[in-house]
Design a protein around this motif. Structure first.
Motif, short mmCIF file in Angstrom:
data_model
loop_
_atom_site.label_atom_id
_atom_site.label_comp_id
_atom_site.label_asym_id
_atom_site.label_seq_id
_atom_site.Cartn_x
_atom_site.Cartn_y
_atom_site.Cartn_z
N MET A 1 7.49 -1.75 5.83
CA MET A 1 6.72 -2.75 5.09
C MET A 1 5.31 -2.73 5.68
N GLU A 2 4.33 -2.44 4.85
CA GLU A 2 2.94 -2.36 5.31
C GLU A 2 2.05 -3.22 4.43
N PRO B 1 18.82 -5.00 5.09
CA PRO B 1 19.57 -3.77 4.83
C PRO B 1 19.96 -3.03 6.10
N ASP B 2 20.93 -2.15 5.98
CA ASP B 2 21.34 -1.30 7.10
C ASP B 2 20.24 -0.34 7.51
N SER B 3 19.31 -0.05 6.59
CA SER B 3 18.22 0.89 6.89
C SER B 3 17.16 0.27 7.80
N LEU B 4 17.21 -1.04 8.02
CA LEU B 4 16.17 -1.72 8.79
C LEU B 4 16.19 -1.29 10.26
N ARG B 5 15.01 -0.99 10.81
CA ARG B 5 14.89 -0.57 12.22
C ARG B 5 14.04 -1.53 13.04
N TYR B 6 13.05 -2.20 12.43
CA TYR B 6 12.11 -3.03 13.18
C TYR B 6 11.90 -4.38 12.51
N ILE B 7 11.88 -5.43 13.33
CA ILE B 7 11.50 -6.77 12.88
C ILE B 7 10.38 -7.21 13.80
N TYR B 8 9.17 -7.36 13.24
CA TYR B 8 7.98 -7.56 14.05
C TYR B 8 7.60 -9.02 14.25
N HIS B 9 6.52 -9.22 14.99
CA HIS B 9 6.02 -10.52 15.44
C HIS B 9 5.91 -11.54 14.29
N GLN B 10 6.51 -12.68 14.47
CA GLN B 10 6.49 -13.79 13.53
C GLN B 10 6.89 -13.38 12.11
N GLU C 1 15.97 -4.65 0.21
CA GLU C 1 16.96 -3.67 -0.22
C GLU C 1 16.99 -2.44 0.69
N GLU C 2 18.08 -1.71 0.55
CA GLU C 2 18.30 -0.48 1.33
C GLU C 2 17.14 0.48 1.14
N GLY C 3 16.67 1.06 2.24
CA GLY C 3 15.55 1.99 2.21
C GLY C 3 14.35 1.46 2.96
N VAL C 4 14.18 0.15 2.99
CA VAL C 4 13.08 -0.47 3.72
C VAL C 4 13.44 -0.45 5.21
N THR C 5 12.49 -0.04 6.06
CA THR C 5 12.81 0.16 7.48
C THR C 5 12.21 -0.87 8.43
N PRO D 1 0.79 -1.24 0.00
CA PRO D 1 0.00 0.00 0.00
C PRO D 1 0.82 1.29 0.00
N ASN D 2 2.01 1.27 0.61
CA ASN D 2 2.82 2.49 0.66
C ASN D 2 3.82 2.59 -0.48
N GLY D 3 3.69 1.76 -1.50
CA GLY D 3 4.53 1.88 -2.69
C GLY D 3 5.76 1.00 -2.71
N ILE D 4 6.05 0.29 -1.63
CA ILE D 4 7.19 -0.63 -1.65
C ILE D 4 6.88 -1.75 -2.65
N SER D 5 7.85 -2.06 -3.49
CA SER D 5 7.63 -3.07 -4.53
C SER D 5 8.24 -4.41 -4.15
N TRP D 6 7.73 -5.45 -4.75
CA TRP D 6 8.27 -6.79 -4.55
C TRP D 6 8.24 -7.55 -5.86
N VAL D 7 9.23 -8.41 -6.03
CA VAL D 7 9.28 -9.24 -7.23
C VAL D 7 9.86 -10.60 -6.85
N LEU D 8 9.19 -11.66 -7.30
CA LEU D 8 9.65 -13.02 -7.08
C LEU D 8 10.11 -13.60 -8.40
N MET D 9 11.36 -14.08 -8.42
CA MET D 9 11.93 -14.68 -9.62
C MET D 9 11.84 -16.20 -9.56
#
Length: 195
Positions: free
Chosen positions: A66-67, A114-123, A91-95, A45-53
């Motif tokens: 990540m929302e 990434p180094d930009s990561l701040r939170y890792i949530y439940h499960q 990738e860098e930028g995701v928090t 919803p907030n514009g973060i993209s994902w791609v599975l190869m």
């Protein structure tokens, strides 16, 4: 480049002989060899993209947390492909890594954060039964202690030495920064441990 010389060679009026020895190009292709292709892609919803190869690598790119759309029928958009996911690259930028983001990705073996990561949530990585190790970046400020719930083969949680809140020892046990509180022993840890 001399276009006149090239034209003379091609039409045979160069005035000298040229011998060309053609070597046929051969490529051996195994029956199970596939061309890498995209399996699925989308946006949060907030514009973060994902791609599975097709090799099982899921890449998540963008800026911010990540929302998910909690009202959607499938709130984690890559969950229909969970069995195909073998590697996650955030990738860098995701928090943040959202609640249950990779829950039951049973074939997930490798995670790059990434180094930009701040939170890792439940499960966030709950029931990732093929995951054996993970490294927490220096910038992580909050790591839910249930983030790896059910990941029974996780043997070590490594923490970047620059992290201000968390640390790990040589055996991959998670501690607070000054190692006065043992926070998490990974489910796959084997052997005795003395505190």
């Amino acid at each position: 480049k001399d276009d006149t010389w090239t034209a003379e060679v091609l039409n045979g009026s160069y005035g000298a002989s040229i011998t060309i020895n053609w070597v046929p190009y051969e490529k051996t292709v195994e029956e199970d060899d596939e061309t890498l292709h995209m399996v699925a892609q989308g946006y949060l919803p907030n514009g973060i993209s994902w791609v599975l190869m097709s090799d099982g690598e899921l890449t998540i790119s963008g800026s911010g947390p990540m929302e998910f759309d909690w009202n959607a029928a499938v709130r984690v958009p890559w969950s229909p492909y969970a069995a195909q996911i073998k590697k996650v690259v955030i990738e860098e930028g995701v928090t943040s890594v959202a609640d249950s983001a990779f829950y039951e990705c049973a074939n997930l073996q490798e995670v790059q954060l990434p180094d930009s990561l701040r939170y890792i949530y439940h499960q966030a990585f709950g029931d990732c039964t093929s995951l054996t190790g993970i490294t927490i970046p220096a910038g992580v400020e909050e790591l839910d202690l249930w983030a790896f719930s059910g990941s029974e083969n996780l043997k070590e949680i490594r923490v970047d030495s620059g992290n201000a809140k968390y640390s790990s020892d040589s055996r991959g046990i998670l501690f607070n920064k000054d190692k006065t509180v043992l926070l998490k022993c990974p489910m796959g840890f084997q052997g005795a441990y003395t505190v």
